[in-house]
Design an enzyme around this catalytic site. Structure first.
Site, PDB file in Angstrom:
ATOM      1  N   GLY A  83       0.830  -1.204   0.000  1.00 51.09           N
ATOM      2  CA  GLY A  83       0.000   0.000   0.000  1.00 51.09           C
ATOM      3  C   GLY A  83       0.864   1.253   0.000  1.00 51.09           C
ATOM      4  O   GLY A  83       1.976   1.258  -0.538  1.00 51.09           O
ATOM      5  N   SER A  84       0.388   2.277   0.672  1.00 51.00           N
ATOM      6  CA  SER A  84       1.084   3.567   0.620  1.00 51.00           C
ATOM      7  C   SER A  84       2.444   3.552   1.293  1.00 51.00           C
ATOM      8  O   SER A  84       3.223   4.489   1.110  1.00 51.00           O
ATOM      9  CB  SER A  84       0.223   4.647   1.269  1.00 51.00           C
ATOM     10  OG  SER A  84      -0.961   4.795   0.527  1.00 51.00           O
ATOM     11  N   THR A  85       2.744   2.530   2.090  1.00 53.26           N
ATOM     12  CA  THR A  85       4.077   2.502   2.694  1.00 53.26           C
ATOM     13  C   THR A  85       5.151   2.372   1.603  1.00 53.26           C
ATOM     14  O   THR A  85       6.304   2.682   1.831  1.00 53.26           O
ATOM     15  CB  THR A  85       4.233   1.311   3.670  1.00 53.26           C
ATOM     16  OG1 THR A  85       4.069   0.093   2.946  1.00 53.26           O
ATOM     17  CG2 THR A  85       3.196   1.371   4.785  1.00 53.26           C
ATOM     18  N   TYR A  86       4.738   1.946   0.406  1.00 57.62           N
ATOM     19  CA  TYR A  86       5.668   1.780  -0.725  1.00 57.62           C
ATOM     20  C   TYR A  86       6.083   3.125  -1.306  1.00 57.62           C
ATOM     21  O   TYR A  86       7.061   3.212  -2.048  1.00 57.62           O
ATOM     22  CB  TYR A  86       4.967   0.942  -1.801  1.00 57.62           C
ATOM     23  CG  TYR A  86       5.868   0.022  -2.595  1.00 57.62           C
ATOM     24  CD1 TYR A  86       6.671  -0.911  -1.959  1.00 57.62           C
ATOM     25  CD2 TYR A  86       5.900   0.059  -3.984  1.00 57.62           C
ATOM     26  CE1 TYR A  86       7.469  -1.770  -2.675  1.00 57.62           C
ATOM     27  CE2 TYR A  86       6.688  -0.804  -4.716  1.00 57.62           C
ATOM     28  CZ  TYR A  86       7.473  -1.726  -4.060  1.00 57.62           C
ATOM     29  OH  TYR A  86       8.264  -2.581  -4.769  1.00 57.62           O
ATOM     30  N   LYS A  87       5.321   4.174  -0.979  1.00 56.43           N
ATOM     31  CA  LYS A  87       5.605   5.494  -1.564  1.00 56.43           C
ATOM     32  C   LYS A  87       6.997   5.984  -1.183  1.00 56.43           C
ATOM     33  O   LYS A  87       7.620   6.747  -1.926  1.00 56.43           O
ATOM     34  CB  LYS A  87       4.536   6.501  -1.119  1.00 56.43           C
ATOM     35  CG  LYS A  87       3.200   6.264  -1.827  1.00 56.43           C
ATOM     36  CD  LYS A  87       2.099   7.146  -1.288  1.00 56.43           C
ATOM     37  CE  LYS A  87       0.776   6.815  -1.975  1.00 56.43           C
ATOM     38  NZ  LYS A  87      -0.370   7.400  -1.254  1.00 56.43           N
TER      39      LYS A  87
END
Lengths: 627, 371
Positions: A323-327
């Site tokens: 999810g957004s932790t990949y950003k």
């Protein structure tokens, strides 16, 4: 030449004849010795040995060693040993064991006890190998067997140690369990293993087995027909195993378990300075004591086939979309590749068009014109759609690999998964289909083929926190002899280096600080008083649906299709000491579900630190490593 | 061409004595294995039937070997040696492991132990070497370097499996042949010293548990679970047989399976329990007859090649009989060495029958080869 070959005269020369005489004499002497020895054993000692063979016989009894203790980093006991009373049967001369068991059942019935024999009787019955009929029985059964020994020839009570797991299911995914050696292990293993030996089967019990197992002792005794000991012929003391000290902090582990108990998910806390695992919980878990008295088939089946998979350690075996932790990874890639600067702005109106497909931002009304810092703080999807499109999947993959994703971290636990870092080539090989541009857009927000384990995720953030070292997460701190002396120290191992410019490190860590501490940040729920927390929230869609339909459908869906909530971060901002990742399955938003759990874990850590300033200072000096 | 020339004399001078001796010992072996396995009813295909099959296969191979002139066989000695070194290397890489020891190659349901045939191969290669390098003088150390190289390779490969017994036999065969062809006294002392130095080097090759096992071999009291138990039970079995024995299928130690490895390394204790001192003595005398017959063949062979091969084979059988029976009677340490023709095992049987074929071969051709 001719005169060198005495053998042309044939081998029957005097020299050879001489040698044959020597050989003949030697043979005569040796065989005479053998025959005299045979005469001595059979004729002179014959009567005595015949008597001995009639009352035979000599048995050896294995003495099980104490398995090493397992402690946490502060010396708190995690695993201890308890005496277990087993009902054992020595086959010997009584061949009909079924009749024996019937007799035992009748004797039990008088005291209204149940016979719990669920072991398979071994195929090869050797008269000198005892068979465990029942393990870990209560004192009532011990009394029955002891008082009826005349009716139960060959049956006796054996005391052997079993494991006591002081923290039960809280630690079970890490500690694992022990069990009796299997047929396969017996055949493949060293000769020093014998039937009935107890080995580590999972987790730390398995990884540490060679250190903590110890060595069997033995007792050679002569017994009568009732298997009563007549004469002790010698004893070799067992050697207890070494004790093991883990990197785990039991207090922190408890804090994490309190939060996750009853949910499905995992939490991992690492020390970013050396990769030590401070806490690792996986929920739901299992009771490791089930394996002590030999788990029944039904229990095993239930554990194995439960849809919630209690036997799997989600922290290392669970693979989730980040999810957004990949950003964080996408941002690092874009900065390093020069695709963006901190001042580059993109306009977010709530959606992003790619071909005929529309990708939505979580913020329906859009974030407006936004730069990198605020895009991370507010977790703007459209910003990263734009960046991802410019970068391409392979560039993102390159940096994901640098962060240690896509490969098992190499922690000393079984069944660690690799996760997936997709590239165009990977898709072609795996799916036999070319890469679609839209897939890059999904990956930019951690929502495509990419999968990470919670451990990989926290390790990646930990590398950012410590300035670029990707450690191999470790659970074993050292091995000690029973008197507490260090036998072996396990040094931190580097898996790789995260080569980013100083500038990139600063920009990203400031942004992660903002996520938790700035107005409008998605991770505000992870804020604590004692330290500056940095981190990133994530909400991983289990199944992606068109946005307009999604809300309506989600209400109809069962819990299992709800989003996974993620939070990963570290603290404090300057010289970080702890990195933590939390994932809660099918629970909703990262900011509202996972971040508060991370906060509790971080609070527990810093409160403990405030309480014991000296101890922490000591730990600091021993843990410092020069990368 | 001497090869396959069906000389009448091959049949006229056929070595009936050797064949009868070998067949008698094999017959005792079958009865004995039958008794050892009598109480084990679970096996679908009992050991004694398998052993009969191995003996039959061995006899066929023996006859084939018998008809091919041994000098022709020896021409291929180095090739045979190369093949078995390769097989040992294969064992090292792909070998099949039983009881913690990687000794076997498995193919098509069969397991095969190349180290058993390596014993015979070593004899053939050394015979070929010393035949090629005849000397009137005792050999000096320098001249023994190549034979040493020939032996050390298989020795280390077998030690690594680990199979201490077979490795030991290979060294003993080497020493016996060296003694026989004659060695300079000084060289012998130096070689002995060299051997002693080699022990710690070999030690480095071993893993911890293998070292542990080797320590146990030399100090059985260290291990009452294994070797110590074996020895005590074996001595009780032999002793309780008395003068006349307990009778066929009546050995209580055997039938109650107190004896470990009773089909393989400890067959002699099964035999001695059931047939007593009388039986044991008869069997030992049969072995002595076989050994003396082998020595006679060595002494009367027509050339050095035949003498060395016959001597080597006789030495192999003598040492195996002596060490095995010595171990069962509790006067030698427990090392895994089988009793020739009596212990259960296919590779060993085939290897022994091949050796017997060679002995007959050498014996009969003393009448044929004219110089």
């Amino acid at each position: 030449m001719e005169n060198r070959l005495n053998l042309l005269n044939g081998p029957e020369t005097s020299e050879f004849r001489q040698k044959f005489k020597i050989v003949f004499a030697l043979l005569l002497i040796i065989f005479s010795v053998l025959l005299i020895r045979l005469w001595y054993l059979q004729v002179i000692k014959g009567g005595e040995l015949k008597q001995r063979s009639e009352i035979n016989s000599v048995r050896f009894r294995k003495i099980t060693p104490l398995r090493g203790l397992i402690m946490d980093r502060k010396g708190n006991l995690l695993v201890d040993n308890l005496p277990s009373f087993d009902v054992v049967y020595m086959p010997g001369k009584v061949k009909d064991y079924e009749q024996l068991i019937e007799k035992l059942k009748i004797l039990y019935k008088r005291k209204s006890l149940q016979f719990a024999f669920d072991q398979h009787f071994p195929k090869i019955v050797k008269p000198y190998l005892p068979i465990k009929l029942e393990k870990n029985v209560g004192m009532e059964k011990v009394a029955v067997v002891e008082t009826n020994s005349v009716d139960l020839p060959g049956v006796y009570i054996d005391v052997s140690p079993v494991r006591l797991y002081l923290n039960g299911e809280m630690m079970a995914p890490i500690i694992g369990y022990t069990g009796e050696i299997s047929k396969e292990e017996l055949e493949e293993g060293d000769e020093k293993f014998t039937y009935g030996d107890v080995l580590g089967k999972h987790g730390m019990e398995k990884a540490l087995d060679s250190y903590i197992r110890g060595r069997n002792g033995a007792e050679l005794v002569e017994v009568n027909v009732y298997d009563k000991e007549m004469k002790n012929l010698g004893r070799i003391e067992p050697v207890p195993g070494y004790n093991a000290v883990l990197t785990i902090d039991a207090g922190l582990q408890k804090a994490a378990w309190q939060e996750l108990k009853g949910k499905a998910g995992a939490a991992v806390a690492l020390d970013p300075r050396d990769g030590s695992v401070l806490a690792m919980v996986s929920s739901p878990s299992f009771d490791p004591h089930l394996f002590n008295s030999g788990i029944s088939y039904d229990q095993w089946d239930k554990l194995q086939n439960s849809p919630l998979a209690p036997m799997s350690n989600r922290a290392i075996s669970g693979q989730y979309p980040p999810g957004s932790t990949y950003k964080l990874i996408v941002a690092a890639a874009a900065l390093e590749e020069g695709i963006i600067t901190p001042n580059t702005k993109f306009f977010c109106n709530g959606s992003f068009k790619m071909g005929n497909k529309t990708f939505h931002c979580w913020h329906k009304n859009g974030h407006g014109s936004i730069s990198l810092h605020r895009a991370i703080v507010e977790s703007c999807d459209v910003y990263f759609y734009n960046v991802g499109k410019l970068l391409g999947a392979d560039k993102i993959a390159k940096y994901a690999k640098l962060f240690g994703l896509g490969d098992a971290s190499g922690i000393d636990l079984p069944n660690e998964k690799n996760g997936i870092v997709p590239t165009e080539q990977w898709k072609l090989a795996r799916m036999k289909e070319p890469w679609q541009p839209g897939e890059t857009i999904s990956i930019a927000i951690g929502q495509g083929y990419d999968l990470v384990t919670p451990l990989q995720l926290v390790n990646a953030y930990s590398a950012l926190a410590n300035g670029g070292t990707v450690w191999r997460p470790r659970l074993i701190k050292r091995i000690e002899s029973i008197d507490g002396k260090t036998y072996k120290e396990f040094a931190p191992v580097k898996n790789g280096t995260l080569t980013l410019s100083k500038n990139t490190f600063d920009i990203l860590s400031q942004a992660l600080w903002g996520v938790v501490n700035e107005q409008g940040g998605t991770g505000g729920a992870a804020r604590i008083l004692n330290a500056d927390v940095c981190g990133k929230t994530g909400t991983a869609q289990v199944i992606s649906l068109p946005e307009n339909e999604k809300g309506r459908r989600q209400r109809k869906m069962g819990v299992l299709l709800k989003d996974h909530a993620l939070f990963v971060g570290y603290a404090p901002l300057k010289n970080p000491e702890i990195a933590v990742a939390v994932i809660v399955e099918n629970a909703g938003h990262g900011g509202s579900v996972a971040a508060p759990i991370a906060r509790k874990i971080l609070e527990a850590y810093f409160e403990e630190k405030a309480k014991q300033p000296q101890v922490m200072a000591q730990n600091l000096t021993t843990n410092k490593v020069n990368p | 061409m001497i090869f396959l020339k069906f000389d009448r004399r091959i049949f006229q001078n056929f070595d009936w004595m050797l064949l009868m001796l070998v067949l008698s010992i094999c017959a005792i072996g079958i009865l004995n294995i039958y008794s050892a396995g009598y109480a084990i009813s679970e096996r679908q295909f009992p050991f004694y039937l398998k052993q009969i099959q191995w003996i039959a296969l061995g006899l066929i191979i023996m006859m084939v070997i018998f008809f091919i002139d041994y000098r022709l066989i020896i021409k291929g000695a180095y090739v045979i040696y190369g093949i078995f070194i390769a097989l040992l290397a294969l064992v090292y890489i792909y070998g099949y492991t039983m009881h913690g020891s990687q000794r076997w190659l498995a193919f098509g349901g069969f397991v095969f132990q190349p180290s058993e045939l390596m014993k015979l191969t070593i004899i053939i290669v050394l015979a070929r070497y010393f035949d090629d390098h005849k000397s009137n003088e005792p050999y000096k150390l320098k001249e023994l370097f190549v034979p040493f190289l020939i032996v050390i390779g298989p020795f280390l490969l077998i030690l690594k499996q680990p199979d201490l017994g077979t490795a030991l036999i290979i060294m003993i065969i080497f020493a016996s042949i060296i003694f026989f062809v004659g060695v300079n006294w000084k060289s012998f002392v130096i070689a002995l010293a060299g051997g002693l130095i080699l022990i710690p080097i070999g030690w480095l090759f071993l893993k911890d548990y293998q070292k542990e096992r080797l320590i146990t071999f030399f100090n059985p009291e260290n291990d009452p679970l294994g070797a110590g138990y074996h020895i005590i039970q074996s001595m009780i079995a032999v002793g309780s047989g008395g003068f006349f024995g307990k009778g066929f299928l009546n050995g209580s130690q055997t039938q109650l399976k107190f004896l470990p490895e009773q089909q393989t390394d400890f067959v002699f204790s099964v035999f001695a329990e059931e047939w007593g001192f009388i039986g044991g003595m008869v069997l030992i005398i049969m072995f002595i007859s076989l050994i003396l017959w082998g020595l006679k063949i060595a002494l009367h062979a027509r050339d050095l090649l035949g003498t060395i091969i016959a001597f080597g084979i006789t030495a192999l059988i003598s040492w195996e009989v002596i060490i095995n029976i010595g171990m069962v009677l509790g006067i030698l340490p427990v090392v895994g060495i089988p009793l020739p023709f009596l212990s259960y095992g296919g590779s060993a049987m085939v290897s022994l029958m091949t050796a017997m074929g060679l002995l007959m071969n050498i014996n009969v051709r003393k009448f044929i080869l004219q110089r």
